[in-house]
Design a protein around this motif. Structure first.
Motif, PDB file in Angstrom:
ATOM      1  N   GLN A  26       0.584  -1.068   0.311  1.00 48.06           N
ATOM      2  CA  GLN A  26      -0.251  -0.068   0.165  1.00 48.06           C
ATOM      3  C   GLN A  26       0.851   1.179   0.052  1.00 48.06           C
ATOM      4  O   GLN A  26       1.292   1.452   0.279  1.00 48.06           O
ATOM      5  N   THR A  27       0.163   2.440  -0.680  1.00 47.78           N
ATOM      6  CA  THR A  27       1.587   3.352  -0.866  1.00 47.78           C
ATOM      7  C   THR A  27       0.693   4.588  -0.419  1.00 47.78           C
ATOM      8  O   THR A  27      -0.106   4.647   0.022  1.00 47.78           O
ATOM      9  N   CYS A  28       1.890   5.386   0.554  1.00 53.44           N
ATOM     10  CA  CYS A  28       1.453   6.239   1.668  1.00 53.44           C
ATOM     11  C   CYS A  28       2.298   7.388   1.059  1.00 53.44           C
ATOM     12  O   CYS A  28       3.829   7.795   0.370  1.00 53.44           O
ATOM     13  N   MET A  29       2.026   8.756   1.626  1.00 54.38           N
ATOM     14  CA  MET A  29       2.583  10.368   1.075  1.00 54.38           C
ATOM     15  C   MET A  29       3.882  10.194   2.395  1.00 54.38           C
ATOM     16  O   MET A  29       4.344  11.268   1.364  1.00 54.38           O
ATOM     17  N   ASP A  30       3.240   9.770   3.315  1.00 56.19           N
ATOM     18  CA  ASP A  30       4.513  10.638   4.214  1.00 56.19           C
ATOM     19  C   ASP A  30       4.731   9.461   5.087  1.00 56.19           C
ATOM     20  O   ASP A  30       4.383   7.905   5.079  1.00 56.19           O
ATOM     21  N   TYR A  31       5.988   9.675   5.507  1.00 58.95           N
ATOM     22  CA  TYR A  31       5.999   8.681   6.879  1.00 58.95           C
ATOM     23  C   TYR A  31       5.079   8.090   8.023  1.00 58.95           C
ATOM     24  O   TYR A  31       5.346   6.717   8.509  1.00 58.95           O
ATOM     25  N   GLU A  32       4.977   9.072   8.745  1.00 60.22           N
ATOM     26  CA  GLU A  32       4.003   8.766   9.783  1.00 60.22           C
ATOM     27  C   GLU A  32       2.871   8.243   9.204  1.00 60.22           C
ATOM     28  O   GLU A  32       2.572   7.427  10.464  1.00 60.22           O
ATOM     29  N   ASP A  33       2.268   8.622   8.455  1.00 58.80           N
ATOM     30  CA  ASP A  33       1.316   8.041   7.779  1.00 58.80           C
ATOM     31  C   ASP A  33       1.872   5.562   8.201  1.00 58.80           C
ATOM     32  O   ASP A  33       0.762   5.705   8.624  1.00 58.80           O
ATOM     33  N   ALA A  34       2.816   5.720   7.534  1.00 51.77           N
ATOM     34  CA  ALA A  34       2.749   4.551   6.986  1.00 51.77           C
ATOM     35  C   ALA A  34       3.213   4.029   8.604  1.00 51.77           C
ATOM     36  O   ALA A  34       3.107   2.690   8.970  1.00 51.77           O
ATOM     37  N   TRP A  48      -6.693 -11.319  14.929  1.00 54.05           N
ATOM     38  CA  TRP A  48      -7.558 -11.867  14.276  1.00 54.05           C
ATOM     39  C   TRP A  48      -6.719 -13.854  13.913  1.00 54.05           C
ATOM     40  O   TRP A  48      -6.950 -13.976  12.823  1.00 54.05           O
ATOM     41  N   GLY A  49      -5.892 -13.272  14.592  1.00 54.91           N
ATOM     42  CA  GLY A  49      -4.404 -14.639  14.249  1.00 54.91           C
ATOM     43  C   GLY A  49      -3.890 -14.481  13.370  1.00 54.91           C
ATOM     44  O   GLY A  49      -2.788 -15.286  12.961  1.00 54.91           O
ATOM     45  N   ASP A  50      -3.775 -13.176  12.873  1.00 59.49           N
ATOM     46  CA  ASP A  50      -2.284 -13.424  11.436  1.00 59.49           C
ATOM     47  C   ASP A  50      -1.304 -13.667  11.555  1.00 59.49           C
ATOM     48  O   ASP A  50      -0.726 -12.554  12.560  1.00 59.49           O
ATOM     49  N   HIS A  51      -0.584 -14.003  11.022  1.00 63.32           N
ATOM     50  CA  HIS A  51       0.845 -13.369  10.959  1.00 63.32           C
ATOM     51  C   HIS A  51       1.925 -13.160   9.984  1.00 63.32           C
ATOM     52  O   HIS A  51       2.303 -13.165   8.772  1.00 63.32           O
ATOM     53  N   PHE A  52       1.755 -11.848   9.622  1.00 64.60           N
ATOM     54  CA  PHE A  52       2.539 -10.764   8.173  1.00 64.60           C
ATOM     55  C   PHE A  52       3.144 -10.065   9.425  1.00 64.60           C
ATOM     56  O   PHE A  52       3.726 -10.021  10.387  1.00 64.60           O
ATOM     57  N   LYS A  53       4.922 -10.260   7.813  1.00 60.77           N
ATOM     58  CA  LYS A  53       5.711  -8.948   8.387  1.00 60.77           C
ATOM     59  C   LYS A  53       5.395  -8.218   7.416  1.00 60.77           C
ATOM     60  O   LYS A  53       5.160  -8.298   6.363  1.00 60.77           O
ATOM     61  N   TYR A  54       6.066  -6.506   8.461  1.00 63.50           N
ATOM     62  CA  TYR A  54       5.911  -5.221   7.169  1.00 63.50           C
ATOM     63  C   TYR A  54       7.206  -4.315   7.498  1.00 63.50           C
ATOM     64  O   TYR A  54       7.987  -5.033   7.828  1.00 63.50           O
ATOM     65  N   ARG A  55       7.282  -3.918   6.243  1.00 72.17           N
ATOM     66  CA  ARG A  55       8.635  -3.157   5.775  1.00 72.17           C
ATOM     67  C   ARG A  55       7.688  -1.847   4.861  1.00 72.17           C
ATOM     68  O   ARG A  55       6.732  -1.781   4.877  1.00 72.17           O
ATOM     69  N   ILE A  56       8.864  -0.462   5.515  1.00 71.51           N
ATOM     70  CA  ILE A  56       8.312   0.489   4.715  1.00 71.51           C
ATOM     71  C   ILE A  56       9.619   0.720   3.584  1.00 71.51           C
ATOM     72  O   ILE A  56      10.668   0.131   4.621  1.00 71.51           O
ATOM     73  N   VAL A  57       8.743   1.100   2.697  1.00 75.79           N
ATOM     74  CA  VAL A  57      10.624   1.578   1.799  1.00 75.79           C
ATOM     75  C   VAL A  57       9.907   3.018   1.325  1.00 75.79           C
ATOM     76  O   VAL A  57       8.852   3.314   0.709  1.00 75.79           O
ATOM     77  N   LYS A  58      10.421   3.420   1.355  1.00 73.69           N
ATOM     78  CA  LYS A  58      10.726   5.178   0.581  1.00 73.69           C
ATOM     79  C   LYS A  58      11.173   5.026  -0.514  1.00 73.69           C
ATOM     80  O   LYS A  58      12.476   4.241  -1.796  1.00 73.69           O
ATOM     81  N   GLU A  59      10.198   5.455  -1.574  1.00 75.29           N
ATOM     82  CA  GLU A  59      10.310   5.413  -3.601  1.00 75.29           C
ATOM     83  C   GLU A  59      10.707   6.972  -3.574  1.00 75.29           C
ATOM     84  O   GLU A  59       9.694   8.110  -3.197  1.00 75.29           O
ATOM     85  N   ILE A  60      11.839   7.658  -4.457  1.00 77.72           N
ATOM     86  CA  ILE A  60      11.773   8.780  -4.327  1.00 77.72           C
ATOM     87  C   ILE A  60      12.351   9.155  -5.956  1.00 77.72           C
ATOM     88  O   ILE A  60      12.580   8.341  -6.849  1.00 77.72           O
ATOM     89  N   THR A  61      11.650  10.686  -6.936  1.00 78.42           N
ATOM     90  CA  THR A  61      11.655  10.032  -7.782  1.00 78.42           C
ATOM     91  C   THR A  61      11.954  11.058  -8.145  1.00 78.42           C
ATOM     92  O   THR A  61      11.815  12.679  -7.679  1.00 78.42           O
ATOM     93  N   ARG A  62      12.888  11.861  -9.164  1.00 82.22           N
ATOM     94  CA  ARG A  62      13.863  13.204  -9.171  1.00 82.22           C
ATOM     95  C   ARG A  62      13.572  13.808 -11.378  1.00 82.22           C
ATOM     96  O   ARG A  62      14.003  12.281 -11.713  1.00 82.22           O
ATOM     97  N   GLN A  63      12.727  14.263 -11.100  1.00 80.78           N
ATOM     98  CA  GLN A  63      12.894  14.658 -12.771  1.00 80.78           C
ATOM     99  C   GLN A  63      14.003  15.488 -13.649  1.00 80.78           C
ATOM    100  O   GLN A  63      14.082  16.714 -12.533  1.00 80.78           O
ATOM    101  N   GLU A  64      15.155  15.841 -13.863  1.00 83.32           N
ATOM    102  CA  GLU A  64      16.576  16.419 -13.974  1.00 83.32           C
ATOM    103  C   GLU A  64      17.034  16.368 -15.345  1.00 83.32           C
ATOM    104  O   GLU A  64      16.222  15.508 -16.842  1.00 83.32           O
ATOM    105  N   VAL A  65      16.703  17.868 -16.165  1.00 82.80           N
ATOM    106  CA  VAL A  65      16.492  17.706 -17.471  1.00 82.80           C
ATOM    107  C   VAL A  65      18.614  17.196 -17.532  1.00 82.80           C
ATOM    108  O   VAL A  65      19.426  18.184 -17.209  1.00 82.80           O
ATOM    109  N   VAL A  66      18.254  16.862 -18.688  1.00 82.18           N
ATOM    110  CA  VAL A  66      19.493  16.240 -19.485  1.00 82.18           C
ATOM    111  C   VAL A  66      20.092  17.045 -20.786  1.00 82.18           C
ATOM    112  O   VAL A  66      21.391  17.285 -21.142  1.00 82.18           O
TER     113      VAL A  66
END
Length: 74
Positions: A26-34, A48-66
């Motif tokens: 699931q995508t979140c806009m900021d770290y605190e929300d995640a 519910w008795g589920d067994h999940f493992k989680y992680r948060i991944v930071k994705e950075i996008t940059r547009q640069e004139v080349v």
């Protein structure tokens, strides 16, 4: 050259179900929300008795004139 037009970042919650080998994200806009969402998910897992493992991944996008013909006009 090298002008940065836009930079953005988002955070992606990834999870794995250890019982069924299912994955999701699931995508979140900021770290605190995640972080808050993971806390809620873990509460639900206990309920519910589920067994999940989680992680948060930071994705950075940059547009640069080349290359820019407009700047290279004589």
């Amino acid at each position: 050259m090298g002008e940065i037009l836009q930079e953005s970042e988002k955070y992606i919650i990834q999870w794995w179900d250890l019982d069924d080998n299912k994955r999701g994200f699931q995508t979140c806009m900021d770290y605190e929300d995640a972080v808050q969402r993971i806390k809620q998910y873990k509460q639900n897992d206990k309920l519910w008795g589920d067994h999940f493992k989680y992680r948060i991944v930071k994705e950075i996008t940059r547009q640069e004139v080349v290359y820019d013909e407009y700047e290279n006009q004589d």
